[in-house]
Design a protein around this motif. Structure first.
Motif, PDB file in Angstrom:
ATOM      1  N   ALA A 129       3.005   3.942 -18.992  1.00 11.66           N
ATOM      2  CA  ALA A 129       3.507   4.864 -20.001  1.00 11.66           C
ATOM      3  C   ALA A 129       3.724   4.173 -21.340  1.00 11.66           C
ATOM      4  CB  ALA A 129       4.805   5.522 -19.526  1.00 11.66           C
ATOM      5  N   ASP A 130       4.069   2.888 -21.324  1.00 15.80           N
ATOM      6  CA  ASP A 130       4.287   2.146 -22.570  1.00 15.80           C
ATOM      7  C   ASP A 130       3.317   0.968 -22.673  1.00 15.80           C
ATOM      8  OD1 ASP A 130       5.321   0.679 -20.520  1.00 15.80           O
ATOM      9  OD2 ASP A 130       7.199   0.163 -21.531  1.00 15.80           O
ATOM     10  N   ALA A 131       2.112   1.133 -22.093  1.00 17.95           N
ATOM     11  CA  ALA A 131       1.151   0.033 -22.054  1.00 17.95           C
ATOM     12  C   ALA A 131       0.783  -0.453 -23.439  1.00 17.95           C
ATOM     13  CB  ALA A 131      -0.106   0.469 -21.298  1.00 17.95           C
ATOM     14  N   SER A 132       0.522   0.467 -24.351  1.00 17.73           N
ATOM     15  CA  SER A 132       0.104   0.072 -25.693  1.00 17.73           C
ATOM     16  C   SER A 132       1.178  -0.750 -26.390  1.00 17.73           C
ATOM     17  CB  SER A 132      -0.221   1.316 -26.533  1.00 17.73           C
ATOM     18  OG  SER A 132      -0.611   0.953 -27.832  1.00 17.73           O
ATOM     19  N   GLU A 133       2.397  -0.316 -26.294  1.00 14.72           N
ATOM     20  CA  GLU A 133       3.505  -1.013 -26.947  1.00 14.72           C
ATOM     21  C   GLU A 133       3.741  -2.389 -26.334  1.00 14.72           C
ATOM     22  OE1 GLU A 133       8.356  -0.506 -27.513  1.00 14.72           O
ATOM     23  OE2 GLU A 133       7.138   1.165 -26.769  1.00 14.72           O
ATOM     24  N   LEU A 144      -3.758   9.511 -14.982  1.00 14.52           N
ATOM     25  CA  LEU A 144      -3.547   9.181 -13.580  1.00 14.52           C
ATOM     26  C   LEU A 144      -2.152   9.568 -13.116  1.00 14.52           C
ATOM     27  CD1 LEU A 144      -4.629   7.820 -11.040  1.00 14.52           C
ATOM     28  CD2 LEU A 144      -3.871   5.635 -11.969  1.00 14.52           C
ATOM     29  N   ASN A 145      -1.156   9.283 -13.948  1.00 20.29           N
ATOM     30  CA  ASN A 145       0.225   9.689 -13.679  1.00 20.29           C
ATOM     31  C   ASN A 145       0.750   9.142 -12.356  1.00 20.29           C
ATOM     32  OD1 ASN A 145       2.616  10.952 -14.425  1.00 20.29           O
ATOM     33  ND2 ASN A 145       2.120  12.804 -13.250  1.00 20.29           N
ATOM     34  N   VAL A 146       0.551   7.837 -12.121  1.00 22.03           N
ATOM     35  CA  VAL A 146       1.055   7.181 -10.925  1.00 22.03           C
ATOM     36  C   VAL A 146       2.447   6.640 -11.187  1.00 22.03           C
ATOM     37  CG1 VAL A 146       0.715   5.242  -9.348  1.00 22.03           C
ATOM     38  CG2 VAL A 146      -1.235   6.552 -10.158  1.00 22.03           C
ATOM     39  N   THR A 147       3.348   6.842 -10.241  1.00 26.30           N
ATOM     40  CA  THR A 147       4.662   6.207 -10.286  1.00 26.30           C
ATOM     41  C   THR A 147       4.843   5.397  -9.018  1.00 26.30           C
ATOM     42  OG1 THR A 147       5.910   7.935  -9.141  1.00 26.30           O
ATOM     43  CG2 THR A 147       5.538   8.232 -11.512  1.00 26.30           C
ATOM     44  N   GLN A 148       5.847   4.548  -9.011  1.00 24.06           N
ATOM     45  CA  GLN A 148       6.097   3.747  -7.814  1.00 24.06           C
ATOM     46  C   GLN A 148       6.568   4.596  -6.647  1.00 24.06           C
ATOM     47  OE1 GLN A 148       8.702   0.532  -8.916  1.00 24.06           O
ATOM     48  NE2 GLN A 148       7.011  -0.687  -9.731  1.00 24.06           N
ATOM     49  N   ARG A 149       6.974   5.831  -6.913  1.00 24.19           N
ATOM     50  CA  ARG A 149       7.386   6.724  -5.840  1.00 24.19           C
ATOM     51  C   ARG A 149       6.226   7.558  -5.305  1.00 24.19           C
ATOM     52  NH1 ARG A 149      12.976   9.113  -8.514  1.00 24.19           N
ATOM     53  NH2 ARG A 149      14.241   7.241  -8.215  1.00 24.19           N
ATOM     54  N   SER A 150       5.086   7.507  -5.999  1.00 18.99           N
ATOM     55  CA  SER A 150       3.957   8.360  -5.627  1.00 18.99           C
ATOM     56  C   SER A 150       3.319   7.904  -4.324  1.00 18.99           C
ATOM     57  CB  SER A 150       2.893   8.358  -6.725  1.00 18.99           C
ATOM     58  OG  SER A 150       3.429   8.828  -7.941  1.00 18.99           O
ATOM     59  N   ALA A 151       3.115   8.845  -3.402  1.00 19.03           N
ATOM     60  CA  ALA A 151       2.327   8.544  -2.219  1.00 19.03           C
ATOM     61  C   ALA A 151       0.846   8.649  -2.547  1.00 19.03           C
ATOM     62  CB  ALA A 151       2.676   9.503  -1.088  1.00 19.03           C
ATOM     63  N   ARG A 182       0.808  -1.199   0.000  1.00 19.58           N
ATOM     64  CA  ARG A 182       0.000   0.000   0.000  1.00 19.58           C
ATOM     65  C   ARG A 182       0.852   1.265   0.000  1.00 19.58           C
ATOM     66  NH1 ARG A 182      -5.236  -1.241   0.636  1.00 19.58           N
ATOM     67  NH2 ARG A 182      -5.723  -3.327   1.422  1.00 19.58           N
ATOM     68  N   GLY A 183       2.113   1.140  -0.388  1.00 23.60           N
ATOM     69  CA  GLY A 183       2.967   2.314  -0.474  1.00 23.60           C
ATOM     70  C   GLY A 183       2.532   3.256  -1.555  1.00 23.60           C
ATOM     71  N   SER A 184       1.806   2.752  -2.529  1.00 25.56           N
ATOM     72  CA  SER A 184       1.331   3.593  -3.632  1.00 25.56           C
ATOM     73  C   SER A 184      -0.151   3.403  -3.792  1.00 25.56           C
ATOM     74  CB  SER A 184       2.033   3.217  -4.948  1.00 25.56           C
ATOM     75  OG  SER A 184       3.407   3.439  -4.853  1.00 25.56           O
ATOM     76  N   VAL A 185      -0.906   4.434  -3.481  1.00 24.31           N
ATOM     77  CA  VAL A 185      -2.346   4.392  -3.647  1.00 24.31           C
ATOM     78  C   VAL A 185      -2.763   5.618  -4.420  1.00 24.31           C
ATOM     79  CG1 VAL A 185      -4.598   4.447  -2.508  1.00 24.31           C
ATOM     80  CG2 VAL A 185      -2.728   3.117  -1.508  1.00 24.31           C
ATOM     81  N   ALA A 186      -3.524   5.414  -5.468  1.00 28.46           N
ATOM     82  CA  ALA A 186      -3.952   6.555  -6.258  1.00 28.46           C
ATOM     83  C   ALA A 186      -5.410   6.412  -6.578  1.00 28.46           C
ATOM     84  CB  ALA A 186      -3.138   6.652  -7.543  1.00 28.46           C
ATOM     85  N   THR A 187      -6.116   7.520  -6.643  1.00 25.54           N
ATOM     86  CA  THR A 187      -7.526   7.502  -6.976  1.00 25.54           C
ATOM     87  C   THR A 187      -7.790   8.477  -8.093  1.00 25.54           C
ATOM     88  OG1 THR A 187      -8.153   6.922  -4.737  1.00 25.54           O
ATOM     89  CG2 THR A 187      -9.864   7.891  -6.118  1.00 25.54           C
ATOM     90  N   ILE A 188      -8.519   8.009  -9.069  1.00 28.77           N
ATOM     91  CA  ILE A 188      -8.918   8.888 -10.156  1.00 28.77           C
ATOM     92  C   ILE A 188     -10.424   8.876 -10.209  1.00 28.77           C
ATOM     93  CG2 ILE A 188      -8.577   6.986 -11.786  1.00 28.77           C
ATOM     94  CD1 ILE A 188      -8.232   9.007 -13.967  1.00 28.77           C
TER      95      ILE A 188
END
Length: 397
Positions: A46-50, A145-152, A10-16
Protein backbone atom coordinates in the motif's frame (compact mmCIF):
# COMPACT_ATOMS: atom_id res chain seq x y z
CA UNK A 1 9.22 -26.50 1.85
CA UNK A 2 9.35 -24.88 -1.58
CA UNK A 3 10.78 -26.51 -4.71
CA UNK A 4 14.06 -24.70 -4.26
CA UNK A 5 14.42 -25.88 -0.69
CA UNK A 6 13.29 -22.74 1.14
CA UNK A 7 10.81 -22.91 3.98
CA UNK A 8 7.90 -20.58 3.38
CA UNK A 9 4.90 -19.38 5.29
CA UNK A 10 2.02 -20.55 3.09
CA UNK A 11 -0.68 -18.98 5.24
CA UNK A 12 -1.10 -16.32 2.58
CA UNK A 13 -1.21 -17.30 -1.05
CA UNK A 14 -2.58 -15.06 -3.73
CA UNK A 15 -2.73 -15.33 -7.48
CA UNK A 16 -3.30 -12.57 -9.94
CA UNK A 17 -3.83 -13.36 -13.59
CA UNK A 18 -3.22 -10.67 -16.12
CA UNK A 19 -3.16 -10.39 -19.91
CA UNK A 20 0.15 -9.40 -21.45
CA UNK A 21 1.22 -8.93 -25.06
CA UNK A 22 3.53 -11.78 -26.02
CA UNK A 23 6.71 -10.24 -27.33
CA UNK A 24 9.74 -10.66 -25.09
CA UNK A 25 10.81 -12.10 -21.76
CA UNK A 26 11.75 -9.87 -18.90
CA UNK A 27 14.99 -10.79 -17.13
CA UNK A 28 15.90 -7.45 -15.87
CA UNK A 29 15.82 -7.08 -12.32
CA UNK A 30 14.03 -5.07 -9.70
CA UNK A 31 10.92 -4.03 -11.63
CA UNK A 32 8.44 -6.16 -9.68
CA UNK A 33 8.51 -5.77 -5.89
CA UNK A 34 6.17 -6.35 -2.96
CA UNK A 35 5.87 -4.53 0.33
CA UNK A 36 5.09 -5.66 3.84
CA UNK A 37 2.00 -4.26 5.54
CA UNK A 38 2.49 -2.45 8.81
CA UNK A 39 -0.63 -4.10 10.15
CA UNK A 40 -2.26 -7.43 9.34
CA UNK A 41 -5.24 -5.75 7.69
CA UNK A 42 -3.25 -3.32 5.53
CA UNK A 43 -2.82 -4.35 1.89
CA UNK A 44 0.69 -5.48 1.00
CA UNK A 45 2.41 -2.76 -0.97
CA UNK A 46 0.00 0.00 0.00
CA UNK A 47 2.92 2.37 0.65
CA UNK A 48 5.45 0.73 -1.69
CA UNK A 49 6.21 3.89 -3.65
CA UNK A 50 6.85 5.96 -0.55
CA UNK A 51 8.95 3.34 1.22
CA UNK A 52 11.10 2.44 -1.77
CA UNK A 53 11.73 6.10 -2.55
CA UNK A 54 12.96 6.57 1.02
CA UNK A 55 16.00 4.32 0.41
CA UNK A 56 18.94 6.72 0.25
CA UNK A 57 21.57 4.08 -0.46
CA UNK A 58 22.46 0.40 -0.31
CA UNK A 59 25.64 -1.55 0.35
CA UNK A 60 25.66 -5.32 -0.16
CA UNK A 61 27.41 -8.41 -1.45
CA UNK A 62 26.03 -9.21 -4.90
CA UNK A 63 26.24 -12.81 -6.15
CA UNK A 64 25.21 -13.53 -9.74
CA UNK A 65 25.00 -17.03 -11.20
CA UNK A 66 24.27 -17.39 -14.93
CA UNK A 67 23.47 -20.80 -16.42
CA UNK A 68 23.12 -21.36 -20.15
CA UNK A 69 22.80 -24.98 -21.18
CA UNK A 70 25.74 -26.79 -19.59
CA UNK A 71 27.75 -23.59 -18.93
CA UNK A 72 27.69 -21.87 -15.53
CA UNK A 73 29.41 -18.68 -14.40
CA UNK A 74 29.44 -17.17 -10.93
CA UNK A 75 30.50 -13.66 -9.95
CA UNK A 76 30.65 -12.13 -6.47
CA UNK A 77 31.00 -8.38 -6.07
CA UNK A 78 30.80 -5.78 -3.33
CA UNK A 79 28.38 -3.04 -4.39
CA UNK A 80 27.24 0.37 -3.20
CA UNK A 81 24.55 2.35 -4.99
CA UNK A 82 21.60 4.70 -4.73
CA UNK A 83 18.44 3.08 -6.17
CA UNK A 84 16.84 5.04 -8.96
CA UNK A 85 20.08 6.82 -9.90
CA UNK A 86 23.23 6.06 -11.93
CA UNK A 87 25.43 6.36 -8.83
CA UNK A 88 27.04 2.97 -8.34
CA UNK A 89 30.30 1.28 -7.30
CA UNK A 90 30.96 -2.39 -8.01
CA UNK A 91 34.11 -4.32 -7.12
CA UNK A 92 34.47 -7.95 -8.24
CA UNK A 93 35.95 -10.14 -5.51
CA UNK A 94 35.39 -13.56 -7.08
CA UNK A 95 34.85 -14.37 -10.74
CA UNK A 96 36.16 -13.36 -14.13
CA UNK A 97 35.17 -10.06 -15.70
CA UNK A 98 37.04 -7.69 -17.98
CA UNK A 99 36.87 -4.85 -15.46
CA UNK A 100 37.12 -5.63 -11.75
CA UNK A 101 35.99 -2.15 -10.67
CA UNK A 102 33.24 0.01 -12.14
CA UNK A 103 32.33 3.36 -10.61
CA UNK A 104 29.72 5.85 -11.82
CA UNK A 105 28.63 9.16 -10.34
CA UNK A 106 25.96 9.66 -13.00
CA UNK A 107 28.14 11.91 -15.15
CA UNK A 108 31.36 9.87 -15.49
CA UNK A 109 31.90 6.10 -15.61
CA UNK A 110 35.27 4.62 -14.63
CA UNK A 111 36.24 1.07 -15.68
CA UNK A 112 39.35 -0.43 -14.10
CA UNK A 113 41.21 -3.60 -15.11
CA UNK A 114 43.30 -4.48 -12.09
CA UNK A 115 45.25 -7.28 -13.80
CA UNK A 116 46.33 -5.03 -16.65
CA UNK A 117 46.49 -1.89 -14.50
CA UNK A 118 44.39 -0.05 -17.08
CA UNK A 119 41.57 2.42 -16.47
CA UNK A 120 39.01 3.90 -18.84
CA UNK A 121 37.12 7.14 -18.18
CA UNK A 122 33.83 7.42 -20.07
CA UNK A 123 31.60 10.52 -19.91
CA UNK A 124 27.91 9.72 -19.61
CA UNK A 125 25.17 11.52 -21.48
CA UNK A 126 22.03 12.53 -19.64
CA UNK A 127 19.09 10.56 -20.97
CA UNK A 128 15.39 11.04 -20.43
CA UNK A 129 13.54 8.73 -18.07
CA UNK A 130 11.62 5.80 -19.56
CA UNK A 131 8.21 4.95 -18.18
CA UNK A 132 6.67 5.10 -14.73
CA UNK A 133 8.72 5.06 -11.52
CA UNK A 134 9.47 1.68 -10.00
CA UNK A 135 7.66 2.33 -6.75
CA UNK A 136 4.52 3.51 -8.54
CA UNK A 137 4.47 0.35 -10.62
CA UNK A 138 4.72 -1.81 -7.53
CA UNK A 139 2.00 0.06 -5.71
CA UNK A 140 -0.36 -0.14 -8.67
CA UNK A 141 0.16 -3.89 -9.01
CA UNK A 142 -0.50 -4.71 -5.38
CA UNK A 143 -3.37 -2.28 -5.08
CA UNK A 144 -5.13 -4.53 -7.60
CA UNK A 145 -3.98 -7.70 -5.87
CA UNK A 146 -5.14 -6.45 -2.47
CA UNK A 147 -3.31 -9.09 -0.40
CA UNK A 148 -3.13 -8.74 3.37
CA UNK A 149 -1.41 -10.93 5.91
CA UNK A 150 -4.86 -12.11 6.99
CA UNK A 151 -5.86 -13.14 3.47
CA UNK A 152 -6.32 -16.83 2.80
CA UNK A 153 -6.59 -16.05 -0.90
CA UNK A 154 -7.22 -13.09 -3.14
CA UNK A 155 -7.54 -12.37 -6.82
CA UNK A 156 -7.83 -9.40 -9.12
CA UNK A 157 -8.58 -8.94 -12.79
CA UNK A 158 -6.16 -7.39 -15.27
CA UNK A 159 -8.24 -4.26 -15.60
CA UNK A 160 -6.15 -1.23 -14.68
CA UNK A 161 -3.11 -3.30 -13.69
CA UNK A 162 0.25 -2.21 -15.15
CA UNK A 163 2.93 -3.09 -15.58
CA UNK A 164 3.50 -6.80 -15.48
CA UNK A 165 6.30 -8.67 -17.23
CA UNK A 166 5.73 -9.58 -20.86
CA UNK A 167 5.83 -13.35 -21.22
CA UNK A 168 8.33 -14.81 -23.68
CA UNK A 169 7.28 -15.21 -27.29
CA UNK A 170 6.12 -18.64 -28.34
CA UNK A 171 6.40 -17.65 -31.99
CA UNK A 172 9.50 -17.68 -34.15
CA UNK A 173 9.83 -13.92 -34.53
CA UNK A 174 9.59 -10.89 -32.25
CA UNK A 175 6.47 -9.46 -33.88
CA UNK A 176 4.00 -12.09 -32.73
CA UNK A 177 0.96 -10.50 -31.10
CA UNK A 178 -1.09 -12.97 -29.11
CA UNK A 179 -2.54 -12.70 -25.64
CA UNK A 180 -1.21 -14.82 -22.80
CA UNK A 181 -2.16 -15.05 -19.15
CA UNK A 182 0.58 -14.46 -16.58
CA UNK A 183 0.13 -15.66 -13.01
CA UNK A 184 1.70 -14.10 -9.94
CA UNK A 185 1.65 -16.07 -6.71
CA UNK A 186 2.32 -14.55 -3.32
CA UNK A 187 3.86 -17.39 -1.31
CA UNK A 188 4.57 -16.26 2.22
CA UNK A 189 7.99 -15.33 3.57
CA UNK A 190 11.52 -16.70 3.68
CA UNK A 191 14.98 -15.53 4.76
CA UNK A 192 17.76 -14.06 2.64
CA UNK A 193 20.84 -13.69 4.80
CA UNK A 194 19.69 -11.95 7.96
CA UNK A 195 16.62 -10.33 6.39
CA UNK A 196 13.04 -11.48 5.89
CA UNK A 197 11.57 -11.44 2.40
CA UNK A 198 8.22 -11.99 0.74
CA UNK A 199 8.16 -14.70 -1.94
CA UNK A 200 6.66 -13.78 -5.30
CA UNK A 201 6.47 -16.34 -8.11
CA UNK A 202 5.62 -15.50 -11.71
CA UNK A 203 4.74 -17.99 -14.44
CA UNK A 204 2.49 -18.27 -17.52
CA UNK A 205 -0.92 -19.81 -16.90
CA UNK A 206 -0.57 -22.03 -19.95
CA UNK A 207 2.14 -24.02 -21.69
CA UNK A 208 2.51 -21.37 -24.41
CA UNK A 209 5.84 -20.15 -23.06
CA UNK A 210 8.64 -21.56 -20.91
CA UNK A 211 9.30 -18.90 -18.30
CA UNK A 212 9.30 -18.62 -14.54
CA UNK A 213 10.63 -16.18 -12.00
CA UNK A 214 10.95 -16.05 -8.22
CA UNK A 215 11.46 -12.73 -6.43
CA UNK A 216 12.43 -12.51 -2.77
CA UNK A 217 11.57 -9.01 -1.60
CA UNK A 218 12.56 -7.32 1.63
CA UNK A 219 9.48 -6.99 3.85
CA UNK A 220 10.51 -3.58 5.19
CA UNK A 221 12.10 -1.66 2.29
CA UNK A 222 10.64 -3.47 -0.77
CA UNK A 223 14.09 -4.06 -2.28
CA UNK A 224 14.57 -7.29 -4.29
CA UNK A 225 17.01 -9.37 -2.25
CA UNK A 226 17.01 -12.19 -4.78
CA UNK A 227 15.75 -12.62 -8.31
CA UNK A 228 15.82 -16.02 -10.02
CA UNK A 229 14.61 -16.14 -13.61
CA UNK A 230 14.51 -19.11 -15.99
CA UNK A 231 13.50 -19.09 -19.63
CA UNK A 232 14.26 -20.80 -22.94
CA UNK A 233 16.29 -18.89 -25.52
CA UNK A 234 16.89 -20.44 -28.93
CA UNK A 235 15.93 -23.83 -27.47
CA UNK A 236 18.44 -23.58 -24.63
CA UNK A 237 17.56 -23.21 -20.95
CA UNK A 238 18.89 -19.99 -19.42
CA UNK A 239 18.79 -19.13 -15.71
CA UNK A 240 20.01 -15.99 -13.96
CA UNK A 241 20.05 -15.71 -10.17
CA UNK A 242 21.16 -12.49 -8.46
CA UNK A 243 21.27 -12.42 -4.66
CA UNK A 244 22.08 -9.55 -2.27
CA UNK A 245 23.39 -10.45 1.19
CA UNK A 246 25.05 -8.43 3.97
CA UNK A 247 22.61 -5.69 3.01
CA UNK A 248 22.70 -2.31 4.73
CA UNK A 249 20.11 0.32 3.86
CA UNK A 250 20.87 4.04 4.21
CA UNK A 251 24.57 3.53 5.11
CA UNK A 252 25.34 7.22 4.71
CA UNK A 253 27.04 7.07 1.32
CA UNK A 254 28.95 10.24 0.52
CA UNK A 255 30.00 11.57 -2.87
CA UNK A 256 33.41 9.92 -2.40
CA UNK A 257 31.70 6.52 -2.64
CA UNK A 258 31.13 7.19 -6.34
CA UNK A 259 34.51 8.79 -7.08
CA UNK A 260 37.39 6.82 -8.55
CA UNK A 261 41.07 7.77 -8.57
CA UNK A 262 43.13 5.39 -10.72
CA UNK A 263 46.52 4.24 -9.36
CA UNK A 264 49.38 6.59 -10.20
CA UNK A 265 51.06 4.02 -12.47
CA UNK A 266 47.86 2.94 -14.26
CA UNK A 267 47.42 3.47 -18.00
CA UNK A 268 44.40 5.75 -18.36
CA UNK A 269 42.27 5.96 -21.49
CA UNK A 270 40.03 9.00 -21.60
CA UNK A 271 37.13 8.84 -24.02
CA UNK A 272 36.35 12.27 -25.44
CA UNK A 273 33.13 13.84 -24.24
CA UNK A 274 30.64 13.34 -27.06
CA UNK A 275 28.04 15.87 -28.06
CA UNK A 276 24.66 14.19 -28.14
CA UNK A 277 21.56 15.68 -29.74
CA UNK A 278 18.22 14.00 -29.14
CA UNK A 279 15.20 14.03 -31.41
CA UNK A 280 11.58 13.16 -30.83
CA UNK A 281 11.50 10.65 -33.68
CA UNK A 282 13.64 8.70 -36.11
CA UNK A 283 12.18 10.79 -38.94
CA UNK A 284 13.42 13.98 -37.32
CA UNK A 285 16.88 12.43 -36.90
CA UNK A 286 16.96 11.41 -40.57
CA UNK A 287 16.18 14.98 -41.59
CA UNK A 288 19.04 16.33 -39.45
CA UNK A 289 21.91 13.88 -40.09
CA UNK A 290 23.96 12.80 -43.07
CA UNK A 291 24.27 9.25 -41.68
CA UNK A 292 21.74 6.64 -42.77
CA UNK A 293 19.49 5.72 -39.83
CA UNK A 294 18.44 2.06 -39.28
CA UNK A 295 14.77 1.09 -39.54
CA UNK A 296 14.43 -1.89 -37.17
CA UNK A 297 11.37 -4.10 -36.73
CA UNK A 298 10.81 -4.29 -32.95
CA UNK A 299 8.18 -6.28 -31.01
CA UNK A 300 4.70 -4.76 -31.11
CA UNK A 301 4.68 -3.96 -27.39
CA UNK A 302 7.65 -1.56 -27.74
CA UNK A 303 7.22 2.14 -28.47
CA UNK A 304 9.90 4.58 -29.63
CA UNK A 305 11.01 7.11 -27.00
CA UNK A 306 13.65 9.15 -28.81
CA UNK A 307 16.43 9.11 -31.39
CA UNK A 308 19.90 10.58 -31.00
CA UNK A 309 23.05 11.60 -32.87
CA UNK A 310 26.48 11.59 -31.22
CA UNK A 311 29.35 13.60 -32.66
CA UNK A 312 32.98 13.84 -31.62
CA UNK A 313 35.66 11.17 -31.69
CA UNK A 314 32.88 8.70 -32.48
CA UNK A 315 30.04 9.68 -34.80
CA UNK A 316 26.88 7.64 -34.60
CA UNK A 317 23.11 7.48 -34.41
CA UNK A 318 20.87 5.62 -31.99
CA UNK A 319 17.23 4.65 -31.44
CA UNK A 320 15.56 3.66 -28.19
CA UNK A 321 12.36 1.67 -27.67
CA UNK A 322 10.63 0.67 -24.43
CA UNK A 323 7.62 -1.16 -23.11
CA UNK A 324 6.48 -1.16 -19.50
CA UNK A 325 9.37 -3.31 -18.28
CA UNK A 326 12.01 -3.64 -21.00
CA UNK A 327 14.23 -1.62 -23.32
CA UNK A 328 15.78 -2.10 -26.76
CA UNK A 329 18.39 0.20 -28.29
CA UNK A 330 19.78 0.19 -31.82
CA UNK A 331 23.10 1.98 -32.38
CA UNK A 332 25.30 2.62 -35.41
CA UNK A 333 28.70 4.30 -35.12
CA UNK A 334 31.85 4.73 -37.17
CA UNK A 335 34.17 2.38 -35.30
CA UNK A 336 34.57 -1.35 -35.85
CA UNK A 337 35.72 -4.10 -33.48
CA UNK A 338 36.43 -7.84 -33.75
CA UNK A 339 33.33 -10.05 -33.69
CA UNK A 340 33.67 -11.50 -30.21
CA UNK A 341 30.87 -12.80 -27.96
CA UNK A 342 29.36 -15.93 -26.41
CA UNK A 343 28.42 -17.18 -29.87
CA UNK A 344 28.01 -15.95 -33.44
CA UNK A 345 24.98 -15.76 -35.76
CA UNK A 346 24.42 -14.60 -39.31
CA UNK A 347 22.93 -11.15 -39.87
CA UNK A 348 22.44 -11.02 -43.61
CA UNK A 349 25.82 -11.94 -45.05
CA UNK A 350 27.67 -10.71 -41.93
CA UNK A 351 28.85 -12.56 -38.84
CA UNK A 352 27.47 -11.08 -35.62
CA UNK A 353 28.50 -11.60 -31.99
CA UNK A 354 25.83 -12.45 -29.42
CA UNK A 355 26.39 -11.82 -25.72
CA UNK A 356 24.05 -13.04 -22.97
CA UNK A 357 22.98 -11.74 -19.59
CA UNK A 358 20.37 -9.39 -18.07
CA UNK A 359 21.56 -6.98 -20.77
CA UNK A 360 22.12 -8.97 -23.98
CA UNK A 361 23.43 -7.67 -27.29
CA UNK A 362 24.03 -8.48 -30.94
CA UNK A 363 26.88 -6.63 -32.72
CA UNK A 364 28.27 -6.75 -36.25
CA UNK A 365 30.42 -4.70 -38.63
CA UNK A 366 29.15 -3.22 -41.88
CA UNK A 367 31.76 -1.36 -43.90
CA UNK A 368 33.25 1.29 -41.62
CA UNK A 369 30.33 1.12 -39.19
CA UNK A 370 29.55 -1.00 -36.14
CA UNK A 371 25.92 -1.91 -35.43
CA UNK A 372 24.72 -2.99 -31.97
CA UNK A 373 21.24 -4.06 -30.89
CA UNK A 374 21.06 -4.17 -27.10
CA UNK A 375 18.20 -5.24 -24.84
CA UNK A 376 17.53 -4.97 -21.13
CA UNK A 377 14.99 -7.56 -20.07
CA UNK A 378 14.84 -8.97 -23.61
CA UNK A 379 16.03 -12.45 -24.72
CA UNK A 380 18.87 -12.67 -27.19
CA UNK A 381 16.69 -14.54 -29.70
CA UNK A 382 14.47 -11.46 -30.02
CA UNK A 383 17.49 -9.18 -30.41
CA UNK A 384 18.81 -11.41 -33.20
CA UNK A 385 15.55 -10.96 -35.11
CA UNK A 386 15.71 -7.20 -34.60
CA UNK A 387 19.32 -7.22 -35.83
CA UNK A 388 18.36 -9.16 -38.94
CA UNK A 389 15.66 -6.60 -39.70
CA UNK A 390 18.37 -3.91 -39.63
CA UNK A 391 20.82 -5.88 -41.76
CA UNK A 392 23.74 -4.23 -43.48
CA UNK A 393 24.10 -1.71 -46.27
CA UNK A 394 27.82 -1.24 -46.70
CA UNK A 395 27.26 1.28 -49.48
CA UNK A 396 25.29 3.65 -47.23
CA UNK A 397 26.89 6.22 -44.95
Amino acid sequence: MSADGRTTDRGSVATIVVVASVAAVVVAGALWLVAAPEAASQPVGADASEQYASIDGVTATETTVVERGNRTSRTVAEVAFRPGTDERRRTVVDGSERYEVTVSNGSVLWLYDDAGDRAKRVPLSEMSEDGVGRGDRIEGLFAALNVTQRSASASASASGVAPLPVVPSAASGPNASADAALGVEYDGTTSVGDRTAYVLRLAPQSDAAAYEQTLLVDTQRFFVLEQHTEWVDDGTRVAVRTTYTNVTFDPGLGEDAFTFDPPADATVERVDTPETTTYQSAAALRDATNVSVPSPDVPASFRPTYASETTGEVHGVGLRYVNETSRITVAKYNRTFPVDGHRTVEVGDREAAVTYGPTASVSWNCGEYRYTVRGQGVPASVLVEVARSVGCDASAA
